[in-house]
Write an enzyme that holds these catalytic residues in place. Structure first.
Site, PDB file in Angstrom:
ATOM      1  N   ASN A 157     -15.516   0.551   7.738  1.00 16.10           N
ATOM      2  CA  ASN A 157     -15.494   1.587   6.706  1.00 16.10           C
ATOM      3  C   ASN A 157     -16.831   2.293   6.524  1.00 16.10           C
ATOM      4  O   ASN A 157     -16.893   3.510   6.373  1.00 16.10           O
ATOM      5  CB  ASN A 157     -15.052   0.974   5.371  1.00 16.10           C
ATOM      6  CG  ASN A 157     -13.601   0.527   5.387  1.00 16.10           C
ATOM      7  OD1 ASN A 157     -12.914   0.619   6.398  1.00 16.10           O
ATOM      8  ND2 ASN A 157     -13.123   0.024   4.253  1.00 16.10           N
TER       9      ASN A 157
ATOM     10  N   GLU B   9       0.711   1.446   8.763  1.00 12.05           N
ATOM     11  CA  GLU B   9       1.358   1.901   7.533  1.00 12.05           C
ATOM     12  C   GLU B   9       1.179   3.410   7.323  1.00 12.05           C
ATOM     13  O   GLU B   9       1.166   3.885   6.194  1.00 12.05           O
ATOM     14  CB  GLU B   9       0.800   1.135   6.331  1.00 12.05           C
ATOM     15  CG  GLU B   9       1.212  -0.332   6.303  1.00 12.05           C
ATOM     16  CD  GLU B   9       0.785  -1.031   5.027  1.00 12.05           C
ATOM     17  OE1 GLU B   9       1.666  -1.441   4.261  1.00 12.05           O
ATOM     18  OE2 GLU B   9      -0.435  -1.160   4.810  1.00 12.05           O
TER      19      GLU B   9
ATOM     20  N   ALA C  87      -8.543 -10.273   1.211  1.00 13.50           N
ATOM     21  CA  ALA C  87      -8.099 -11.491   1.894  1.00 13.50           C
ATOM     22  C   ALA C  87      -7.756 -11.169   3.340  1.00 13.50           C
ATOM     23  O   ALA C  87      -7.326 -10.061   3.655  1.00 13.50           O
ATOM     24  CB  ALA C  87      -6.881 -12.080   1.189  1.00 13.50           C
TER      25      ALA C  87
ATOM     26  N   SER D  31      -7.094  -2.567   7.088  1.00 11.22           N
ATOM     27  CA  SER D  31      -5.854  -3.147   7.611  1.00 11.22           C
ATOM     28  C   SER D  31      -5.245  -2.275   8.703  1.00 11.22           C
ATOM     29  O   SER D  31      -4.667  -2.790   9.664  1.00 11.22           O
ATOM     30  CB  SER D  31      -4.849  -3.351   6.472  1.00 11.22           C
ATOM     31  OG  SER D  31      -4.549  -2.117   5.843  1.00 11.22           O
TER      32      SER D  31
ATOM     33  N   LYS E  81      -4.936   5.142  -5.335  1.00  8.74           N
ATOM     34  CA  LYS E  81      -5.248   4.267  -4.203  1.00  8.74           C
ATOM     35  C   LYS E  81      -4.771   4.884  -2.897  1.00  8.74           C
ATOM     36  O   LYS E  81      -5.435   4.790  -1.860  1.00  8.74           O
ATOM     37  CB  LYS E  81      -4.616   2.892  -4.409  1.00  8.74           C
ATOM     38  CG  LYS E  81      -5.041   1.878  -3.341  1.00  8.74           C
ATOM     39  CD  LYS E  81      -4.501   0.495  -3.618  1.00  8.74           C
ATOM     40  CE  LYS E  81      -5.004  -0.496  -2.561  1.00  8.74           C
ATOM     41  NZ  LYS E  81      -4.432  -1.840  -2.741  1.00  8.74           N
TER      42      LYS E  81
ATOM     43  N   ASN F  53       0.843  -1.187   0.000  1.00  7.71           N
ATOM     44  CA  ASN F  53       0.000   0.000   0.000  1.00  7.71           C
ATOM     45  C   ASN F  53       0.881   1.240   0.000  1.00  7.71           C
ATOM     46  O   ASN F  53       2.073   1.180   0.307  1.00  7.71           O
ATOM     47  CB  ASN F  53      -0.894   0.023   1.245  1.00  7.71           C
ATOM     48  CG  ASN F  53      -2.082  -0.894   1.121  1.00  7.71           C
ATOM     49  OD1 ASN F  53      -2.625  -1.082   0.039  1.00  7.71           O
ATOM     50  ND2 ASN F  53      -2.496  -1.487   2.231  1.00  7.71           N
TER      51      ASN F  53
ATOM     52  N   ASN G 181     -16.010  -3.841   5.718  1.00 12.12           N
ATOM     53  CA  ASN G 181     -14.595  -4.181   5.867  1.00 12.12           C
ATOM     54  C   ASN G 181     -14.003  -3.560   7.126  1.00 12.12           C
ATOM     55  O   ASN G 181     -14.346  -2.439   7.502  1.00 12.12           O
ATOM     56  CB  ASN G 181     -13.785  -3.682   4.669  1.00 12.12           C
ATOM     57  CG  ASN G 181     -13.986  -4.549   3.446  1.00 12.12           C
ATOM     58  OD1 ASN G 181     -14.941  -5.300   3.351  1.00 12.12           O
ATOM     59  ND2 ASN G 181     -13.078  -4.426   2.492  1.00 12.12           N
TER      60      ASN G 181
ATOM     61  N   ASN H 224      -6.967   5.550   0.410  1.00 11.98           N
ATOM     62  CA  ASN H 224      -6.543   4.989   1.696  1.00 11.98           C
ATOM     63  C   ASN H 224      -6.374   6.075   2.750  1.00 11.98           C
ATOM     64  O   ASN H 224      -6.702   5.875   3.919  1.00 11.98           O
ATOM     65  CB  ASN H 224      -5.222   4.220   1.530  1.00 11.98           C
ATOM     66  CG  ASN H 224      -5.409   2.865   0.884  1.00 11.98           C
ATOM     67  OD1 ASN H 224      -6.508   2.354   0.801  1.00 11.98           O
ATOM     68  ND2 ASN H 224      -4.327   2.280   0.405  1.00 11.98           N
TER      69      ASN H 224
ATOM     70  N   ASN I 239      -8.464   4.930   5.885  1.00 18.74           N
ATOM     71  CA  ASN I 239      -7.763   4.108   6.883  1.00 18.74           C
ATOM     72  C   ASN I 239      -7.468   4.817   8.202  1.00 18.74           C
ATOM     73  O   ASN I 239      -7.738   4.256   9.272  1.00 18.74           O
ATOM     74  CB  ASN I 239      -6.475   3.542   6.277  1.00 18.74           C
ATOM     75  CG  ASN I 239      -6.738   2.403   5.310  1.00 18.74           C
ATOM     76  OD1 ASN I 239      -7.857   2.255   4.818  1.00 18.74           O
ATOM     77  ND2 ASN I 239      -5.727   1.606   5.033  1.00 18.74           N
TER      78      ASN I 239
END
Length: 306
Positions: A201, A270, A127, A258, A183, A102, A255, A187, A191
């Site tokens: 989300n 991240e 996943a 992460s 992306k 990411n 979702n 994010n 995020n």
């Protein structure tokens, strides 16, 4: 038959290993040993127990398996460079790398430092792990593959065809930098807010958070313009970026991002790969980034408490 080393046995790494192993020689590499038999749960709910070939980094130096056609680096962004450093003595410097991170931190750094081809992949495959011996393919998506300087089109096409044959729909593109920044923008708007507030989300649509999403997108849209990144879906400026963010929020409403999973597990996030490049770009272009900097500071405080 191509040979693939997958460095980082997280969710995407194991999904790749499950998908590629029926059609290619595949080795999953990590810091610790994994059970030889691994369970894949498909988006349709089917379960398949498969033997996956895996080695620790220490075993790799001794066993010396067949040299790879591709090395896929599927670690978190902040671990990608150190993970690569751990195997450089085992592969020729001409080996093609595929970066699945990411953000936009590892990609330019490794592209500049690695002598061989470096491809970048951005994917919407979903996943998550269920322990040391299981991965759930939560949702089918699409993967785009290319390189930052558009010099390795034939190699990107070869990899896209292999991934598609393995059941992970993929397309070679000439504009991977544009797609990575797009992306990154999405994010950054989703995020940090879900991670700091412990929500899924879809809850960002609520009155408590929607205003902060708009504030983030306002700063991000100005940064994208300065970086020469076109608004998504042929739209105009801030409105187009906001529409994309709300579309992704809608599509991923249930979702658990992460970054939220990292906070719940008390792991480093991240933030450096997602917020870092945006803040650096804003400062370089003399743009406002108080909202983004504030989110980064809040996340830094959370991480310091772990």
């Amino acid at each position: 038959m191509t040979t693939h080393w997958i460095l980082g046995p997280g969710a995407i790494g194991r999904l790749l290993a499950h998908s590629l192993s029926p059609i290619a020689a595949t080795t999953l590499l990590g810091r610790r040993a994994l059970p030889a038999r691994q369970m894949l749960t498909t988006p349709e709910g089917e379960q398949h127990m498969l033997p996956l070939h895996s080695l620790t980094i220490a075993q790799l130096a001794v066993s010396r398996p067949e040299l790879p056609t591709f090395v896929h680096i599927t670690t978190k962004a902040m671990a990608a460079e150190s993970a690569l450093a751990g195997i450089t003595g085992c592969i020729p410097p001409s080996t093609p790398l595929v970066l699945w991170q990411n953000g936009f931190l590892a990609q330019p750094r490794i592209t500049q430092a690695w002598p061989g081809p470096v491809l970048c992949a951005t994917t919407t495959e979903g996943a998550y792990l269920t322990g040391d011996d299981g991965v759930v393919h939560a949702g089918r998506g699409h993967t785009f593959v290319g390189d930052l300087h558009n010099q390795h089109g034939a190699l990107a096409e070869e990899l896209a065809q292999t991934l598609t044959q393995a059941g992970l729909a993929a397309t070679k593109v000439d504009d991977i930098r544009q797609r990575l920044w797009q992306k990154l923008a999405v994010n950054a708007a989703i995020n940090p807010l879900v991670a700091l507030n412990g929500v899924r989300n879809g809850e960002l649509r609520g009155e408590a958070y929607a205003g902060r999403v708009v504030e983030v997108v306002k700063e991000v849209a100005a940064i994208m313009l300065a970086e020469g990144i076109a608004p998504p879906n042929d739209g105009n400026g801030e409105d187009a970026w906001l529409a994309l963010v709300w579309q992704v929020v809608e599509n991923t409403a249930n979702n658990k991002a992460s970054m939220l999973q990292d906070v719940e597990a008390k792991r480093p996030t991240e933030r450096g790969a997602i917020l870092g490049p945006l803040i650096e770009s804003a400062q370089r272009h003399g743009l406002a980034c108080e909202v983004l900097q504030g989110l980064d500071n809040e996340l830094a405080e959370v991480e310091a408490s772990f």
